[in-house]
Motif scaffolding. Structure first.
Motif, PDB file in Angstrom:
ATOM      1  N   CYS A  66     -11.491  -7.195  50.113  1.00  0.00           N
ATOM      2  CA  CYS A  66     -12.660  -6.322  50.057  1.00  0.00           C
ATOM      3  C   CYS A  66     -13.456  -6.623  48.792  1.00  0.00           C
ATOM      4  O   CYS A  66     -12.932  -6.506  47.678  1.00  0.00           O
ATOM      5  CB  CYS A  66     -12.246  -4.857  50.080  1.00  0.00           C
ATOM      6  SG  CYS A  66     -13.627  -3.702  50.237  1.00  0.00           S
ATOM      7  N   SER A  67     -14.700  -7.014  48.933  1.00  0.00           N
ATOM      8  CA  SER A  67     -15.533  -7.330  47.771  1.00  0.00           C
ATOM      9  C   SER A  67     -16.850  -6.582  47.860  1.00  0.00           C
ATOM     10  O   SER A  67     -17.273  -6.139  48.937  1.00  0.00           O
ATOM     11  CB  SER A  67     -15.795  -8.839  47.692  1.00  0.00           C
ATOM     12  OG  SER A  67     -16.469  -9.290  48.863  1.00  0.00           O
ATOM     13  N   LEU A  68     -17.498  -6.420  46.710  1.00  0.00           N
ATOM     14  CA  LEU A  68     -18.784  -5.734  46.634  1.00  0.00           C
ATOM     15  C   LEU A  68     -19.863  -6.715  46.188  1.00  0.00           C
ATOM     16  O   LEU A  68     -19.565  -7.732  45.564  1.00  0.00           O
ATOM     17  CB  LEU A  68     -18.695  -4.574  45.631  1.00  0.00           C
ATOM     18  CG  LEU A  68     -17.706  -3.454  45.958  1.00  0.00           C
ATOM     19  CD1 LEU A  68     -17.691  -2.433  44.828  1.00  0.00           C
ATOM     20  CD2 LEU A  68     -18.076  -2.773  47.276  1.00  0.00           C
TER      21      LEU A  68
ATOM     22  N   CYS B  91     -12.866  -0.672  53.882  1.00  0.00           N
ATOM     23  CA  CYS B  91     -13.691  -1.544  53.055  1.00  0.00           C
ATOM     24  C   CYS B  91     -15.151  -1.447  53.468  1.00  0.00           C
ATOM     25  O   CYS B  91     -16.053  -1.347  52.619  1.00  0.00           O
ATOM     26  CB  CYS B  91     -13.191  -2.981  53.166  1.00  0.00           C
ATOM     27  SG  CYS B  91     -14.165  -4.164  52.198  1.00  0.00           S
ATOM     28  N   GLN B  92     -15.399  -1.486  54.765  1.00  0.00           N
ATOM     29  CA  GLN B  92     -16.773  -1.401  55.261  1.00  0.00           C
ATOM     30  C   GLN B  92     -17.424  -0.079  54.861  1.00  0.00           C
ATOM     31  O   GLN B  92     -18.617  -0.030  54.529  1.00  0.00           O
ATOM     32  CB  GLN B  92     -16.789  -1.564  56.779  1.00  0.00           C
ATOM     33  CG  GLN B  92     -16.445  -2.969  57.249  1.00  0.00           C
ATOM     34  CD  GLN B  92     -16.245  -3.050  58.752  1.00  0.00           C
ATOM     35  OE1 GLN B  92     -16.446  -2.073  59.478  1.00  0.00           O
ATOM     36  NE2 GLN B  92     -15.824  -4.211  59.236  1.00  0.00           N
TER      37      GLN B  92
ATOM     38  N   GLN C 227     -18.369  -0.371  51.194  1.00  0.00           N
ATOM     39  CA  GLN C 227     -19.537  -1.242  51.054  1.00  0.00           C
ATOM     40  C   GLN C 227     -20.813  -0.543  51.503  1.00  0.00           C
ATOM     41  O   GLN C 227     -21.873  -0.691  50.878  1.00  0.00           O
ATOM     42  CB  GLN C 227     -19.320  -2.525  51.861  1.00  0.00           C
ATOM     43  CG  GLN C 227     -18.228  -3.428  51.301  1.00  0.00           C
ATOM     44  CD  GLN C 227     -17.868  -4.561  52.248  1.00  0.00           C
ATOM     45  OE1 GLN C 227     -18.034  -4.436  53.473  1.00  0.00           O
ATOM     46  NE2 GLN C 227     -17.353  -5.660  51.705  1.00  0.00           N
TER      47      GLN C 227
ATOM     48  N   SER D  58     -12.416  -1.175  46.420  1.00  0.00           N
ATOM     49  CA  SER D  58     -12.380  -2.608  46.729  1.00  0.00           C
ATOM     50  C   SER D  58     -11.267  -3.318  45.973  1.00  0.00           C
ATOM     51  O   SER D  58     -10.711  -4.311  46.445  1.00  0.00           O
ATOM     52  CB  SER D  58     -13.733  -3.257  46.400  1.00  0.00           C
ATOM     53  OG  SER D  58     -13.967  -3.271  45.000  1.00  0.00           O
ATOM     54  N   LYS D  59     -10.920  -2.790  44.823  1.00  0.00           N
ATOM     55  CA  LYS D  59      -9.883  -3.418  44.008  1.00  0.00           C
ATOM     56  C   LYS D  59      -8.507  -3.319  44.649  1.00  0.00           C
ATOM     57  O   LYS D  59      -7.662  -4.205  44.474  1.00  0.00           O
ATOM     58  CB  LYS D  59      -9.873  -2.777  42.615  1.00  0.00           C
ATOM     59  CG  LYS D  59      -8.956  -3.465  41.612  1.00  0.00           C
ATOM     60  CD  LYS D  59      -9.083  -2.818  40.240  1.00  0.00           C
ATOM     61  CE  LYS D  59      -8.168  -3.506  39.224  1.00  0.00           C
ATOM     62  NZ  LYS D  59      -8.296  -2.887  37.872  1.00  0.00           N
TER      63      LYS D  59
ATOM     64  N   ALA E  33     -16.581   2.910  44.669  1.00  0.00           N
ATOM     65  CA  ALA E  33     -16.503   1.751  45.558  1.00  0.00           C
ATOM     66  C   ALA E  33     -15.717   0.606  44.916  1.00  0.00           C
ATOM     67  O   ALA E  33     -14.939  -0.075  45.597  1.00  0.00           O
ATOM     68  CB  ALA E  33     -17.907   1.285  45.928  1.00  0.00           C
ATOM     69  N   SER E  34     -15.900   0.378  43.620  1.00  0.00           N
ATOM     70  CA  SER E  34     -15.182  -0.717  42.960  1.00  0.00           C
ATOM     71  C   SER E  34     -13.691  -0.430  42.864  1.00  0.00           C
ATOM     72  O   SER E  34     -12.865  -1.347  42.971  1.00  0.00           O
ATOM     73  CB  SER E  34     -15.764  -0.977  41.566  1.00  0.00           C
ATOM     74  OG  SER E  34     -15.588   0.143  40.711  1.00  0.00           O
TER      75      SER E  34
END
Length: 389
Positions: free
Chosen positions: A99-101, A71-72, A75, A93-94, A89-90
């Protein structure tokens, strides 16, 4: 002294009847190999590699190791000014846990819907919108996609277009009608494979997109049963690719061939020992989808066994019973019970779903096992091949 002999087979697969069945399937060993391949992509060198390997592991149903580190990485490589990185990236993260952006990509994505982009770039934009929950302006995107295809309607662009259209609301039939335009450009090889000259990745992209769009419009794609089997046969025989993108796309397309609403190619392979004798008379076959999974309860029948030399039939309408154990893809019968004499035999096998409403199975008729048999005073010795026709 008793004379000992063995039953040997040489195997090959081909197509006749309803459709050519794929010659192999994605085995448990293949899954383990691919899992290891995707896993060794970490530590990641670039966002694209991370994307395809992480999503590949997800397709395999495997937890992504080092979830937080992955995740990092996503990001750190996320650039709201570049639609490609927003898409990669999305997507990552999904599927990762927690994990969020940053929320600053929405405006970029809306402004990126432009006739100055490529179809691939529009695919990145629309897919990222879907990943991030950004509203998709279907009429605008449909208009832009139509304009872009007038400038570039190559096979790869059509493949991306199918994926885009599958995510849109409203009438997208005009894009579904282009599936035929793509399929007619496929090259047939050895009467067993269909592929696009751009390679396995593009072939997988187009096929997966075609079925996704067909499911979206609830209308069968312009792909017939035989073509479906030949595409599946090509893709499953490219399962050893080392390219992360191609490996992911092939796996995704093969998964589609197990779950779409129109064509589910079946694979018939011989699973019994190559040596068959009076003490070990059982012939065992596997009937599965391209991922080696069960396709439900089946009726598997040896329609006939015929000697090639004179056409003599030594058995007919002999059911194969499910093999003992937990593997529901295996079926078996006793070949020696028919007491075959010397000669080369063809054993024709048919497969039918127990559910009579199941019409998606492709390659269910005329699977022929050929065997050349020689009789000694005590045991049968045979040399032969296995082909699915």
């Amino acid at each position: 002294m008793a004379r000992h002999s063995s039953f040997f087979f040489f195997f090959a697969l081909a197509v006749v009847g309803q459709a050519l069945t794929p010659s192999t399937f994605f085995t448990s060993n293949d899954q383990a190999r691919l899992q290891a391949h995707f896993t060794t992509a970490s530590p990641y060198k670039d966002l694209a590699t991370a994307h395809y390997s992480i999503l590949g592991l997800t397709l395999l149903g495997v937890a992504v190791p080092n979830n937080n580190e992955a995740c990092q990485f996503a990001q750190s490589k996320f650039d709201p000014g570049k639609v490609e990185t927003v898409y990669y990236a999305s997507s990552i993260s999904k599927v990762l846990k927690g994990c969020s952006l940053p929320p600053d990509a929405s405006k970029l994505l809306a402004n990126a819907v432009s006739e100055n982009s490529s179809v691939q770039e529009l695919f990145f934009v629309v897919s990222a919108m879907k990943n991030l929950g950004v509203p998709i302006d279907s009429p605008k995107i449909s208009k832009v996609l139509t304009a872009l295809l007038k400038k570039d309607d190559g096979v790869a662009s059509l493949g991306y277009a199918f994926h885009i259209a599958a995510l849109l609301s409203g009438n997208v039939d005009s894009f579904a009608d282009r599936i035929e335009d793509a399929i007619v450009q496929a090259d047939e090889v050895d009467g067993k494979y269909l592929q696009f000259e751009q390679g396995a990745g593009t072939t997988a992209l187009v096929i997966d997109g075609a079925y996704a769009l067909a499911d979206a419009v609830k209308k069968a794609p312009a792909i017939n049963a035989e073509q479906a089997s030949k595409f599946a046969n090509f893709l499953v025989n490219r399962k050893h690719t080392a390219n992360y993108r191609s490996a992911y796309l092939i796996l995704k397309a093969l998964k589609t061939f197990t779950s779409n609403s129109y064509h589910i190619p079946i694979v018939v392979t011989l699973e019994s020992n190559m040596a068959v004798s009076a003490k070990s008379p059982i012939v065992k076959v596997r009937v599965s989808n391209v991922l080696g999974q069960t396709i439900g309860k089946l009726s598997v029948v040896a329609e006939k066994a015929k000697r090639r030399d004179d056409g003599a039939v030594i058995l007919s309408k002999t059911p194969l019973k499910p093999a003992a154990g937990t593997d529901q893809t295996l079926y078996e019968f006793n070949l020696m019970a028919s007491k075959p004499g010397q000669g080369l035999y063809e054993i024709t096998v048919s497969v039918a779903p127990a559910n009579t409403e199941e019409s998606r199975l492709v390659g269910t008729s005329d699977a022929t096992v050929s065997r050349r048999s020689f009789v000694s005073t005590n045991r049968l010795v045979a040399f032969g091949d296995f082909e699915c026709r």
